[in-house]
Design an enzyme around this catalytic site. Sequence first.
Site: not given
Length: 341
Positions: A61-64
């Site tokens: 989920i980090y920066s998608a």
Amino acid sequence: MDYRYLGRSGFRVPALSLGTATFGGRGDFFAAWGDTGTEQATRLADMCLDFGLNMFDSADIYSAGLAEEILGAAIKGRRDHVIISTKAAFRSGDDANDVGSSRYHLINACEKALKRLRTDYIDIFQLHGFDARTPIEETLSALDDLVRAGKIRYVGCSNFSGWHLMKSLAVAERYNLPRHVAHQAYYSLANREYESELMPLGLDQGVSAIVWSPLASGRLTGKIRRGVSVPQRSRRGLRPGDGPFVEDGHLFTIIEAIDEIASETGKSVTQIALNWLLQRPTVASLIIGARNETQLSENFGAIGWALTPDQVQRLDKASRVIPTYPYWHQEGFAERNPFPT
């Protein structure tokens, strides 16, 4: 670099690891953390490897997913020299099954992460949060399949409560499924809840802590102190409502205690806060974040020295809060409940 065993495994990890939540800056939430691109990320990775820090932590989920892509590019050509830790479980798409720890989602998440990271395997694959909707047997069975396929090597969890972790370990033992060797948990001088239940559990069950936000989202850098305004471009300035949550008075008391020790040691507020954590039971690695080379170099200064027992005790006193029940009651029976058990 100090290397420590991860839980009851024979795998050793560096005492410091680099977090990649600052990579990418996609979306308002992660833009407040940082927007490190591939070129700067590669330079940070160079510095880490030169120092002996070879573990890099990310999440889908980090920066998608962009953070994993940038990390994959930054370590290109030197995969054999690095340890990759990543996570999945939080919602990663609009599909009904793009969330949780089901077999469907975990296998899909792992396959996508492998592509973004440009690798054939992930060293430590962690459940980013507890999924109460999926049977633990299903989750651990899916992780077992990924281990047997050679796509992940060790499994861990993150942000679990004590009973979540203990039940997962019990299911793993009962069915001979992969056992969590690491718990990626929040722990800092500003917030010590980890010590109440998760630390004694980790000691008893052989589960190490990989600590996220060891500087309490920048609160323990010395930039925030009594009578000083919060820097507008800092993470707290941009998103003041985000956790972890610390009362200002409590934070200022801690910072002032650190300042006294800084004058004795010549070390920075950041280095002292990190060094205190490195001396705590169960802690295997601290995930440090850096937007630039200066911040990264300062974090490196937490290694190679140690606070004295007296200095540790003073920081313990300054950061102590009355624990919730039943822990405050158990402290009254310290003869049979000594810290940290």
